[in-house]
Structures are given as C-alpha cells and as structure tokens.
Design a protein around this motif. Structure first.
Motif, PDB file in Angstrom:
ATOM      1  N   ASN A  41      41.602  34.979  39.349  1.00 29.11           N
ATOM      2  CA  ASN A  41      42.134  35.714  38.213  1.00 29.11           C
ATOM      3  C   ASN A  41      40.991  36.000  37.238  1.00 29.11           C
ATOM      4  N   ASP A  42      40.604  37.280  37.161  1.00 28.23           N
ATOM      5  CA  ASP A  42      39.522  37.710  36.278  1.00 28.23           C
ATOM      6  C   ASP A  42      40.039  38.286  34.965  1.00 28.23           C
ATOM      7  N   SER A  43      41.326  38.161  34.708  1.00 30.66           N
ATOM      8  CA  SER A  43      41.945  38.840  33.570  1.00 30.66           C
ATOM      9  C   SER A  43      41.325  38.458  32.230  1.00 30.66           C
ATOM     10  N   ALA A  44      40.958  37.209  32.044  1.00 22.61           N
ATOM     11  CA  ALA A  44      40.398  36.773  30.760  1.00 22.61           C
ATOM     12  C   ALA A  44      39.113  37.522  30.422  1.00 22.61           C
ATOM     13  N   LYS A  45      38.352  37.921  31.436  1.00 24.91           N
ATOM     14  CA  LYS A  45      37.112  38.669  31.213  1.00 24.91           C
ATOM     15  C   LYS A  45      37.384  40.072  30.691  1.00 24.91           C
ATOM     16  N   HIS A  46      38.618  40.554  30.854  1.00 26.93           N
ATOM     17  CA  HIS A  46      38.966  41.930  30.508  1.00 26.93           C
ATOM     18  C   HIS A  46      39.950  42.002  29.341  1.00 26.93           C
ATOM     19  N   SER A  47      40.129  40.908  28.644  1.00 26.44           N
ATOM     20  CA  SER A  47      41.065  40.857  27.522  1.00 26.44           C
ATOM     21  C   SER A  47      40.715  41.933  26.498  1.00 26.44           C
ATOM     22  N   GLY A  48      41.713  42.752  26.167  1.00 23.35           N
ATOM     23  CA  GLY A  48      41.509  43.811  25.182  1.00 23.35           C
ATOM     24  C   GLY A  48      40.941  45.090  25.760  1.00 23.35           C
ATOM     25  N   HIS A  49      40.565  45.085  27.022  1.00 19.16           N
ATOM     26  CA  HIS A  49      40.013  46.280  27.669  1.00 19.16           C
ATOM     27  C   HIS A  49      41.129  47.119  28.261  1.00 19.16           C
ATOM     28  N   SER A  50      40.770  48.287  28.732  1.00 17.28           N
ATOM     29  CA  SER A  50      41.725  49.170  29.403  1.00 17.28           C
ATOM     30  C   SER A  50      42.355  48.449  30.590  1.00 17.28           C
ATOM     31  N   GLY A  51      43.658  48.562  30.708  1.00 17.97           N
ATOM     32  CA  GLY A  51      44.363  47.932  31.822  1.00 17.97           C
ATOM     33  C   GLY A  51      44.860  46.536  31.523  1.00 17.97           C
ATOM     34  N   ASP A  52      44.405  45.947  30.423  1.00 23.86           N
ATOM     35  CA  ASP A  52      44.890  44.610  30.054  1.00 23.86           C
ATOM     36  C   ASP A  52      46.262  44.762  29.418  1.00 23.86           C
ATOM     37  N   ASP A  53      47.278  44.261  30.106  1.00 27.57           N
ATOM     38  CA  ASP A  53      48.648  44.391  29.611  1.00 27.57           C
ATOM     39  C   ASP A  53      49.106  43.165  28.826  1.00 27.57           C
ATOM     40  N   GLY A  54      48.203  42.219  28.621  1.00 28.27           N
ATOM     41  CA  GLY A  54      48.537  41.019  27.876  1.00 28.27           C
ATOM     42  C   GLY A  54      49.222  39.943  28.699  1.00 28.27           C
ATOM     43  N   SER A  55      49.467  40.206  29.980  1.00 24.32           N
ATOM     44  CA  SER A  55      50.165  39.242  30.838  1.00 24.32           C
ATOM     45  C   SER A  55      49.249  38.124  31.323  1.00 24.32           C
ATOM     46  N   GLY A  56      47.943  38.368  31.257  1.00 22.72           N
ATOM     47  CA  GLY A  56      46.998  37.408  31.819  1.00 22.72           C
ATOM     48  C   GLY A  56      46.907  37.523  33.331  1.00 22.72           C
ATOM     49  N   GLU A  57      47.525  38.573  33.891  1.00 26.20           N
ATOM     50  CA  GLU A  57      47.508  38.800  35.336  1.00 26.20           C
ATOM     51  C   GLU A  57      47.276  40.283  35.629  1.00 26.20           C
ATOM     52  N   SER A  58      46.161  40.819  35.119  1.00 29.93           N
ATOM     53  CA  SER A  58      45.893  42.242  35.274  1.00 29.93           C
ATOM     54  C   SER A  58      44.684  42.548  36.149  1.00 29.93           C
ATOM     55  N   HIS A  59      43.770  41.601  36.303  1.00 30.59           N
ATOM     56  CA  HIS A  59      42.536  41.820  37.048  1.00 30.59           C
ATOM     57  C   HIS A  59      42.294  40.641  37.992  1.00 30.59           C
ATOM     58  N   PHE A  60      42.083  40.933  39.282  1.00 39.83           N
ATOM     59  CA  PHE A  60      41.873  39.885  40.280  1.00 39.83           C
ATOM     60  C   PHE A  60      40.745  40.249  41.232  1.00 39.83           C
ATOM     61  N   THR A  61      40.148  39.225  41.813  1.00 41.31           N
ATOM     62  CA  THR A  61      39.224  39.365  42.930  1.00 41.31           C
ATOM     63  C   THR A  61      39.792  38.569  44.089  1.00 41.31           C
ATOM     64  N   VAL A  62      39.833  39.196  45.267  1.00 45.78           N
ATOM     65  CA  VAL A  62      40.267  38.525  46.487  1.00 45.78           C
ATOM     66  C   VAL A  62      39.049  38.376  47.388  1.00 45.78           C
ATOM     67  N   VAL A  63      38.765  37.142  47.777  1.00 45.28           N
ATOM     68  CA  VAL A  63      37.715  36.854  48.749  1.00 45.28           C
ATOM     69  C   VAL A  63      38.434  36.241  49.955  1.00 45.28           C
ATOM     70  N   ILE A  64      38.447  36.980  51.056  1.00 43.52           N
ATOM     71  CA  ILE A  64      39.218  36.553  52.209  1.00 43.52           C
ATOM     72  C   ILE A  64      38.393  36.685  53.483  1.00 43.52           C
ATOM     73  N   GLU A  65      38.522  35.681  54.336  1.00 47.49           N
ATOM     74  CA  GLU A  65      37.855  35.678  55.643  1.00 47.49           C
ATOM     75  C   GLU A  65      38.936  35.417  56.686  1.00 47.49           C
ATOM     76  N   ALA A  66      39.030  36.322  57.663  1.00 46.34           N
ATOM     77  CA  ALA A  66      40.047  36.172  58.702  1.00 46.34           C
ATOM     78  C   ALA A  66      39.570  36.844  59.987  1.00 46.34           C
TER      79      ALA A  66
END
Length: 90
Positions: A26-51
């Motif tokens: 969850n990268d949302s805290a890094k984007h607080s107040g920026h475009s796309g931040d809806d205040g939910s704390g769940e607006s920006h993510f990084t997925v690192v997956i190996e399969a």
C-alpha cells in the motif's frame, strides 16, 4: 464490513496464480493529498508477484493477466497500480 482492498487483492492474486512470492504494498500514504487520493488510504498500490504461469509471457501480457485477475479494482476502486510480475528463475 467489507474486506480491505489490500487483502482482497492478495486473495484474488493467490487464487488466480498460486504465486511463489507475492507482495501487495500500500503506497497510498506517499500520495496523500495528490491527484487520485480519495482519502480512503487505499488508492495507490504496488504488486510484486512471482508465479510459474508468467513464464514465456511478455511484460504486457503479465500486467494484463494481473489486471484481469483483479477485476474492477484497478482504475475503479484503486487510482494507481504498479505491477512487477515475473516467473521464478530455474
């Protein structure tokens, strides 16, 4: 109470790919107040997956597979999603 987006993403990706490694960050805290931040704390993510299913797939194919597995989350419920998808190295 609805499942947090981060947990839902982890569940969907695990069910779809049986990954050998998975991080949903969850990268949302890094984007607080920026475009796309809806205040939910769940607006920006990084997925690192190996399969194993990602073997012989292009980077674009892997990203499309991850986005498809996540359904309406990317672009609708999450503003930004960075994806790092790879296959295990032998």
């Amino acid at each position: 109470m609805p499942e947090p987006v981060q947990q839902e993403m982890e569940r969907l990706l695990t069910d779809a790919f049986s990954p050998t490694s998975l991080q949903v960050i969850n990268d949302s805290a890094k984007h607080s107040g920026h475009s796309g931040d809806d205040g939910s704390g769940e607006s920006h993510f990084t997925v690192v997956i190996e399969a194993p299913v990602f073997a012989d797939k292009s980077r674009l194919e892997r990203q499309r597979m991850v986005n498809a597995a996540l359904g309406d989350i990317p672009g609708d419920r999450v503003h930004a999603l960075a994806i790092q998808a790879s296959a295990p190295t032998p």
